[in-house]
Motif scaffolding. Structure first.
Motif, PDB file in Angstrom:
ATOM      1  N   PHE A  54       1.104  -4.816  14.333  1.00 27.89           N
ATOM      2  CA  PHE A  54       2.367  -4.098  14.139  1.00 27.89           C
ATOM      3  C   PHE A  54       2.670  -3.946  12.651  1.00 27.89           C
ATOM      4  CE2 PHE A  54       5.782  -2.910  17.192  1.00 27.89           C
ATOM      5  CZ  PHE A  54       6.577  -2.213  16.299  1.00 27.89           C
ATOM      6  N   LYS A  55       2.494  -5.019  11.904  1.00 26.62           N
ATOM      7  CA  LYS A  55       2.766  -4.964  10.465  1.00 26.62           C
ATOM      8  C   LYS A  55       1.855  -3.957   9.777  1.00 26.62           C
ATOM      9  CE  LYS A  55       3.011  -7.791   6.291  1.00 26.62           C
ATOM     10  NZ  LYS A  55       2.178  -6.843   5.510  1.00 26.62           N
ATOM     11  N   ASP A  56       0.583  -3.960  10.139  1.00 26.87           N
ATOM     12  CA  ASP A  56      -0.362  -3.024   9.529  1.00 26.87           C
ATOM     13  C   ASP A  56       0.014  -1.576   9.824  1.00 26.87           C
ATOM     14  OD1 ASP A  56      -1.798  -5.112   8.513  1.00 26.87           O
ATOM     15  OD2 ASP A  56      -3.314  -5.112  10.119  1.00 26.87           O
ATOM     16  N   LYS A  57       0.402  -1.312  11.072  1.00 29.49           N
ATOM     17  CA  LYS A  57       0.765   0.054  11.442  1.00 29.49           C
ATOM     18  C   LYS A  57       2.042   0.496  10.720  1.00 29.49           C
ATOM     19  CE  LYS A  57      -2.569   0.845  14.418  1.00 29.49           C
ATOM     20  NZ  LYS A  57      -3.249  -0.453  14.366  1.00 29.49           N
ATOM     21  N   VAL A  58       2.985  -0.414  10.573  1.00 23.42           N
ATOM     22  CA  VAL A  58       4.212  -0.090   9.837  1.00 23.42           C
ATOM     23  C   VAL A  58       3.881   0.225   8.381  1.00 23.42           C
ATOM     24  CG1 VAL A  58       6.390  -1.024   8.953  1.00 23.42           C
ATOM     25  CG2 VAL A  58       5.760  -1.375  11.346  1.00 23.42           C
ATOM     26  N   ASP A  59       2.961  -0.533   7.796  1.00 24.50           N
ATOM     27  CA  ASP A  59       2.547  -0.261   6.413  1.00 24.50           C
ATOM     28  C   ASP A  59       1.927   1.126   6.291  1.00 24.50           C
ATOM     29  OD1 ASP A  59       3.426  -2.696   5.479  1.00 24.50           O
ATOM     30  OD2 ASP A  59       1.474  -3.680   5.632  1.00 24.50           O
ATOM     31  N   PHE A  60       1.077   1.499   7.252  1.00 23.15           N
ATOM     32  CA  PHE A  60       0.477   2.836   7.245  1.00 23.15           C
ATOM     33  C   PHE A  60       1.577   3.907   7.303  1.00 23.15           C
ATOM     34  CE2 PHE A  60      -3.465   0.967   9.533  1.00 23.15           C
ATOM     35  CZ  PHE A  60      -3.997   0.587   8.313  1.00 23.15           C
ATOM     36  N   TYR A  61       2.518   3.694   8.200  1.00 23.29           N
ATOM     37  CA  TYR A  61       3.603   4.657   8.413  1.00 23.29           C
ATOM     38  C   TYR A  61       4.453   4.826   7.156  1.00 23.29           C
ATOM     39  CZ  TYR A  61       8.113   6.341  10.233  1.00 23.29           C
ATOM     40  OH  TYR A  61       9.280   7.033  10.438  1.00 23.29           O
TER      41      TYR A  61
END
Length: 333
Positions: A54-61
């Motif tokens: 989740f954290k990684d995807k939020v960073d991408f976003y």
């Protein structure tokens, strides 16, 4: 564990196939899935790995939004809301369901409809992006409607209240802040980013960076120019070389942040006895309402305020009782 993970994967693939392909021959698909998975070692992610997803995807976003020009303040707000949601569901991005989102939005009874709407908007935007980027196939927020919000009219200061605020200023910086806020109708972040060298004193104009990293020109009236010149002459005497229009009062002089500006306005407002809460944004409402009362065209006001949507500007026509009263006197004989 590998055998159990493989069985779970097959079950989930079967469920997805049945959902996406209603008329599919599921038994045959299951056999094909088994043939394919026999060539691989299946190892399901641990809970810790799922949390990091989740954290990684939020960073991408957020990186994508940063490239599109969103302000750091907006990005930090989005990160806070998304990570709070992540902590609540404790799942990988792809595992989140519509029920999870609804449970989160209903988890705090103290949240008013506006707060719920803001958090839902953030989560919706995130999952819409995730779907568009093909990280996931299904958007769990697609069926959730934004809650109805109470229409709150902007609370502008009356001319008398504005004069009381002006009289309550005790320093040149306070007076300059008040006049620039009112004259330009700027948001607090826009005022914080103003630079002295960019002022065109002849036209009384200067550029600001608004929402979406969009630049527009705002204008200083006579009072704002007068108070600004006095404030800047005081700074020159103190050898303040900060490039920003409003700076801190102690060395090393630097840009006033939004918190510092808000504290100054709160201090000025605390010296005035009024039932209305005076905040930096109230000056924006007051400028807009006064301009409407004086007959400004909505298109002109929209450009001055930096509204991308005309309907946002239109709300100021609803709050001006004086304008309605004058219209009645003029047109209803």
């Amino acid at each position: 564990m590998v055998a159990n993970d493989t069985a779970r994967l097959l079950m989930e693939l079967e469920t997805i196939a049945a959902t996406l392909i209603p008329n599919a021959d599921i038994p045959k698909l299951k056999l094909r899935f088994e043939e394919v998975t026999n060539n691989y070692n299946v190892d399901r992610k641990t809970l810790e790995a799922l949390e990091n997803d989740f954290k990684d995807k939020v960073d991408f976003y957020l990186s994508a939004l940063r490239i599109e020009g969103y302000s750091e303040q907006t990005l930090q707000g989005n990160r806070y809301d998304l990570m709070a949601f992540s902590g609540f569901v404790n799942k990988a991005v792809i595992q989140v369901t519509t029920a999870d989102v609804r449970k989160f939005l209903a988890s705090n009874p103290k949240w008013v409809s506006g707060t719920v709407a803001k958090k839902l908007s953030t989560i919706k935007a995130f999952y819409k992006w995730m779907t568009a980027e093909e990280f996931i196939l299904h958007d769990p927020t697609a069926k959730i409607r934004t809650p109805k919000q109470e229409k709150r009219l902007p609370k502008a200061m009356s001319p008398d209240e504005l004069e009381m605020i002006r009289d309550a200023c005790e320093t040149k910086r306070e007076r300059a802040l008040v006049e620039v806020f009112y004259s330009t109708g700027c948001r607090i972040s826009e005022l914080s980013g103003m630079k002295t060298a960019e002022i065109d004193w002849r036209s009384g104009s200067l550029p600001v960076i608004g929402k979406g990293n969009k630049e527009r020109i705002v204008y200083l009236n006579g009072k704002a120019i007068y108070e600004l010149r006095k404030y800047l002459s005081e700074r020159e005497f103190e050898e303040d070389e900060c490039e920003y229009l409003f700076s801190t009062v102690r060395r090393p002089y630097k840009q006033m942040g939004t918190t510092a500006i808000r504290n100054v306005i709160n201090k000025v407002a605390s010296r005035v006895e009024t039932s209305k809460k005076v905040t930096p944004h109230v000056f924006r409402h007051s400028m807009a309402t006064n301009a409407i009362n004086n007959g400004i065209e909505l298109g002109d006001l929209q450009q001055l305020l930096g509204h991308s949507n005309p309907s946002t500007t239109l709300r100021y026509t609803m709050v001006s009782e004086e304008r309605k009263r004058n219209a009645h006197k003029r047109f209803v004989q």
